[in-house]
Scaffold this motif. Sequence first.
Motif, PDB file in Angstrom:
ATOM      1  N   ASP A   1     -11.444  38.010-133.072  1.00 18.32           N
ATOM      2  CA  ASP A   1     -11.821  37.033-132.055  1.00 18.32           C
ATOM      3  C   ASP A   1     -11.639  35.715-132.738  1.00 18.32           C
ATOM      4  O   ASP A   1     -11.758  34.479-132.508  1.00 18.32           O
ATOM      5  N   ASN A   2     -11.164  35.773-134.293  1.00 17.91           N
ATOM      6  CA  ASN A   2     -10.583  34.592-135.205  1.00 17.91           C
ATOM      7  C   ASN A   2      -9.339  34.747-135.010  1.00 17.91           C
ATOM      8  O   ASN A   2      -8.566  35.496-135.524  1.00 17.91           O
ATOM      9  N   PRO A   3      -8.867  33.411-134.463  1.00 19.32           N
ATOM     10  CA  PRO A   3      -7.066  33.252-134.289  1.00 19.32           C
ATOM     11  C   PRO A   3      -6.667  32.833-135.666  1.00 19.32           C
ATOM     12  O   PRO A   3      -5.370  32.882-135.392  1.00 19.32           O
ATOM     13  N   TYR A   4      -7.353  32.661-136.552  1.00 17.47           N
ATOM     14  CA  TYR A   4      -6.830  32.024-137.809  1.00 17.47           C
ATOM     15  C   TYR A   4      -6.531  32.967-138.845  1.00 17.47           C
ATOM     16  O   TYR A   4      -5.633  33.124-139.934  1.00 17.47           O
ATOM     17  N   VAL A   5      -7.078  34.293-138.667  1.00 16.93           N
ATOM     18  CA  VAL A   5      -6.615  35.467-139.508  1.00 16.93           C
ATOM     19  C   VAL A   5      -6.413  36.721-138.893  1.00 16.93           C
ATOM     20  O   VAL A   5      -7.032  36.987-137.757  1.00 16.93           O
ATOM     21  N   MET A   6      -5.732  37.845-139.533  1.00 15.95           N
ATOM     22  CA  MET A   6      -5.586  39.287-138.960  1.00 15.95           C
ATOM     23  C   MET A   6      -5.651  39.872-140.058  1.00 15.95           C
ATOM     24  O   MET A   6      -5.358  39.750-141.311  1.00 15.95           O
ATOM     25  N   HIS A   7      -6.400  41.065-139.820  1.00 13.89           N
ATOM     26  CA  HIS A   7      -6.377  42.225-140.693  1.00 13.89           C
ATOM     27  C   HIS A   7      -5.409  43.347-140.754  1.00 13.89           C
ATOM     28  O   HIS A   7      -5.375  44.075-139.711  1.00 13.89           O
TER      29      HIS A   7
ATOM     30  N   GLU B   1      -0.159  32.117-138.086  1.00 14.21           N
ATOM     31  CA  GLU B   1       0.504  30.754-137.529  1.00 14.21           C
ATOM     32  C   GLU B   1      -0.579  29.941-137.315  1.00 14.21           C
ATOM     33  O   GLU B   1      -0.491  28.433-137.896  1.00 14.21           O
ATOM     34  N   ALA B   2      -1.689  30.136-136.416  1.00 20.08           N
ATOM     35  CA  ALA B   2      -2.438  29.007-136.242  1.00 20.08           C
ATOM     36  C   ALA B   2      -3.419  28.669-137.278  1.00 20.08           C
ATOM     37  O   ALA B   2      -3.867  27.607-137.364  1.00 20.08           O
ATOM     38  N   GLY B   3      -3.574  29.857-138.252  1.00 21.51           N
ATOM     39  CA  GLY B   3      -4.238  29.411-139.309  1.00 21.51           C
ATOM     40  C   GLY B   3      -3.526  28.552-140.098  1.00 21.51           C
ATOM     41  O   GLY B   3      -4.201  27.632-140.844  1.00 21.51           O
ATOM     42  N   TYR B   4      -2.249  28.638-140.365  1.00 21.71           N
ATOM     43  CA  TYR B   4      -1.698  27.504-141.166  1.00 21.71           C
ATOM     44  C   TYR B   4      -1.477  26.223-140.545  1.00 21.71           C
ATOM     45  O   TYR B   4      -1.730  25.196-141.141  1.00 21.71           O
ATOM     46  N   GLU B   5      -1.304  26.149-139.298  1.00 20.62           N
ATOM     47  CA  GLU B   5      -1.571  24.894-138.694  1.00 20.62           C
ATOM     48  C   GLU B   5      -3.042  24.214-138.717  1.00 20.62           C
ATOM     49  O   GLU B   5      -3.019  23.001-138.861  1.00 20.62           O
ATOM     50  N   TYR B   6      -4.013  25.008-138.680  1.00 17.13           N
ATOM     51  CA  TYR B   6      -5.508  24.558-139.087  1.00 17.13           C
ATOM     52  C   TYR B   6      -5.507  24.047-140.557  1.00 17.13           C
ATOM     53  O   TYR B   6      -6.115  22.909-140.940  1.00 17.13           O
TER      54      TYR B   6
ATOM     55  N   ILE C   1     -11.856  30.048-146.075  1.00 16.01           N
ATOM     56  CA  ILE C   1     -12.293  28.962-145.172  1.00 16.01           C
ATOM     57  C   ILE C   1     -11.734  29.408-143.564  1.00 16.01           C
ATOM     58  O   ILE C   1     -12.536  29.258-142.782  1.00 16.01           O
ATOM     59  N   LEU C   2     -10.593  29.833-143.545  1.00 15.42           N
ATOM     60  CA  LEU C   2     -10.257  30.502-142.348  1.00 15.42           C
ATOM     61  C   LEU C   2     -10.892  31.568-141.726  1.00 15.42           C
ATOM     62  O   LEU C   2     -11.501  31.665-140.615  1.00 15.42           O
ATOM     63  N   ASP C   3     -11.411  32.546-142.720  1.00 20.53           N
ATOM     64  CA  ASP C   3     -11.942  33.778-142.281  1.00 20.53           C
ATOM     65  C   ASP C   3     -13.497  33.701-141.946  1.00 20.53           C
ATOM     66  O   ASP C   3     -13.969  34.123-140.942  1.00 20.53           O
ATOM     67  N   GLU C   4     -14.306  32.765-142.859  1.00 18.72           N
ATOM     68  CA  GLU C   4     -15.453  33.027-142.661  1.00 18.72           C
ATOM     69  C   GLU C   4     -16.227  31.663-142.005  1.00 18.72           C
ATOM     70  O   GLU C   4     -17.219  31.539-141.485  1.00 18.72           O
ATOM     71  N   PHE C   5     -15.272  30.510-142.004  1.00 19.61           N
ATOM     72  CA  PHE C   5     -15.776  29.240-141.535  1.00 19.61           C
ATOM     73  C   PHE C   5     -15.152  28.454-140.382  1.00 19.61           C
ATOM     74  O   PHE C   5     -15.702  28.103-139.443  1.00 19.61           O
ATOM     75  N   ALA C   6     -13.705  28.731-140.153  1.00 14.34           N
ATOM     76  CA  ALA C   6     -13.018  27.732-139.188  1.00 14.34           C
ATOM     77  C   ALA C   6     -13.270  28.220-137.683  1.00 14.34           C
ATOM     78  O   ALA C   6     -13.581  27.150-137.001  1.00 14.34           O
ATOM     79  N   ALA C   7     -13.602  29.301-137.461  1.00 20.63           N
ATOM     80  CA  ALA C   7     -13.951  29.598-136.190  1.00 20.63           C
ATOM     81  C   ALA C   7     -15.273  29.332-135.880  1.00 20.63           C
ATOM     82  O   ALA C   7     -15.574  29.592-134.686  1.00 20.63           O
TER      83      ALA C   7
END
Length: 784
Positions: free
Chosen positions: A250-256, A265-270, A312-318
């Motif tokens: 449910d985190n759009p900024y990373v995928m495993h 891509e959303a993560g790079y935009e962030y 930052i993207l994995d633990e904080f952004a969302a």
Amino acid sequence: MPPTGAFIVIEGVDGTGKSTQFELLTKRLAAAGQDVLTLKFPRYSEPSSYFVREYLQGNYGTADEVGPYTASLFYALDRYQTAAQIRQALESGKIVLSDRFTASNMVHQGTKFVHDEQRRGYFIWLDNIEYQVLGIPRPNLTFVLHAPLSIIEDRLRKKERSSTHVKKDIHEANAEHLRKALEVSLDLCKLFPKDFTRIDCLQNGELLSEQAVNDLLWEKITPLLPLTKAAKPVAPRAASAAAPASTVTDNPYVMHEGAETKITEAGYEYLAKAVTNVRGNVYAFNNSLSPMTVAAAMARLSRRGDDMRLTILDEFAASLGKDEKLLQRIITAYGDDSVQQLAGLHLVVEKASNLLTKKLEWGRLAAYLEQSTRYLYFDRQDEHGRYKFHIPEQFDLDTKTHYVDTLHKIFAHYSKIVRTLTEHIGRNSTTPQAERDAAWRSAIRAQACDAARAVLPAATEATVGIYASGQALESLIMHLLSDKLPEARTAGQSILDEARKIMPAFLERADKPDRGGAMVAYRANTRAAVEALAESYLPSKHTASMEAVTLTNFWPRNELDAVADMLYEFSDQPLESIQKEVDTWPYERKVEIFRAYMGERLNRRMRPGRALEKIHYSWDLVCDYGIFRDLQRHRIVDDLEWQPLSPRYGFEMPKLIEESGLTDDFERCFELSLELYSHLQQAGYRDEAQYATLLGHRMRWKVTYNAREAFHLHELRTSPQGHPGYRQLILAMHRQLADVHPLLAGHMKFVNRDEDPELTRLAAERYSQFKLSQFGQVTPPLKP
């Protein structure tokens, strides 16, 4: 494994509804799907509570006969027996709900202390015993229910009539104990608001219903509950043969993908909005992420091996903005004191006396600016006709009246002096009329302020701007809270209150009993003890050595002993071996190395290397308080201490004052200051008497700094635009340094020795105007 549950305690004296709320919360938490462990203290039925039962039944004596420390150890042992159970429950994600805990102990035993400071010391002692020595888990929230004594007594009478309980314990048997316990519970909440949350059952004159009180508790508990339910930040997954090729979260900024976490891509935009470079090895953070978030992400560096942008993207952004406790959990779990250095803030203290400004600027690891007595007129009055000076709230009415009246007279003289000086200097200026521009006017004003500021009282108010890291801020707060001066303590508490609105996770320990509270008590008690011994053993001799500059110590005696240190980084030998080799060299070779290390310096900002930091000079100085104020702000110094301000060291008459015919006004200010100082001393306001001293009064202070700092200090503070007073002081210090270390002094080639004050001030102002003109700016007219 960090705890994922929450530990909640319900406290309150008998009759506040504590047990009722305990039962209601137990049911409400269970209905919300929480796994709850409930506890009640004291645990009368447990074998470990034997001593508590015996104490409460009076078998060791009355409550007054058994001291608070002895009784507290009985209760602490009872709580210690449950520590492992509480810890295990928290680690498994449970909510631990307790009816009474340490606060009840503090309240009931706290009634045995007459003096507030003794009671506060007891609170800190018990807190240290339980949470530091015994390692009992500290509650996340402790609610202290409060109701008026009349309501509590009425409830207890009704309870007693309907109860079959006959024998009262030693606390219940003391009718006065209930009133004292209620007062101590309020005191506890006031002293330690971060640890104990007061809940008033009577609001706006109406007694709240049981459900209304429970709703208040639930509102504060709710933010803790996701700790047991919400997904936690995770480190990169371990490799697993069964892991799917790609996992969508449910985190759009990373995928495993298997054991690897990748940026979408959303993560790079962030990231493009958060950092200056999304792929390079060096990047800075933009303003889209708060300093708190960046610091929390950096706190994870020691435990997570990924690129920090991925963290930052994995633990904080969302989760930012959705999880109020996220940053606090991360900083608590992974941070240590050093993480407090990674985030800072700007704050301002308005209306700080010139005594307080020096206390605010005490710490090394922060940056400060303040309104300058060298460039501003301090003779403006507010709408009530009052000049800018601090009035201590603790003064009695007669003292306050005399204090205000005297300072008004001093400020009136100051106003006349500074305005007359401005006219006198301008009238006698040798600058041609055609060249009397904005720079000239600024230079005239500065010369007048330089001479007139000597009669400004230490009570004069100014604004101080501060930039500090969380760690430096915490140190400043504890320093102020332990100070004897009420103005300093008030400022310390205000800084803590306001800073917590911005960076609460970095300051949560600033007033905890086991951290900030203990440090404040340590500093205050230590200073008081040494001060008492000094007064007992050291006679007061204000007429002792009045030498302006005394070089009390320097090391090494031979400046060429530093040659080995200068060579160290260019060698592969131990320092001791290098030193032995250098000792065999002729003088000329050592000087050759020494001069090479100094290099060809083209301006004062080119300072030699850090080998010079091994060389130190210690000074005992006597100068006026205004000069001290300018020099005290140097950060890279050691052993900086000053003695209480006093008019007894006298003052100097500036030549400009005599030339302008202002001698009588100038001397009258010092007469008024001495009279007020003596009046405050006789009235018992020893520390506050310092407010009556003037910036022109001489005072004694000491400082130690290294040779590298000497290059900076001596060359900067002798520059043409410097105040004449501190220029003379630093030149005298430089001459004494040159006597013992002539080679070093000779390389301080930008020490300025002899300029005309009017011309050098004008040159400096002209240069400022030139720099502004490069940006198409001109200096705005100075406000009177």
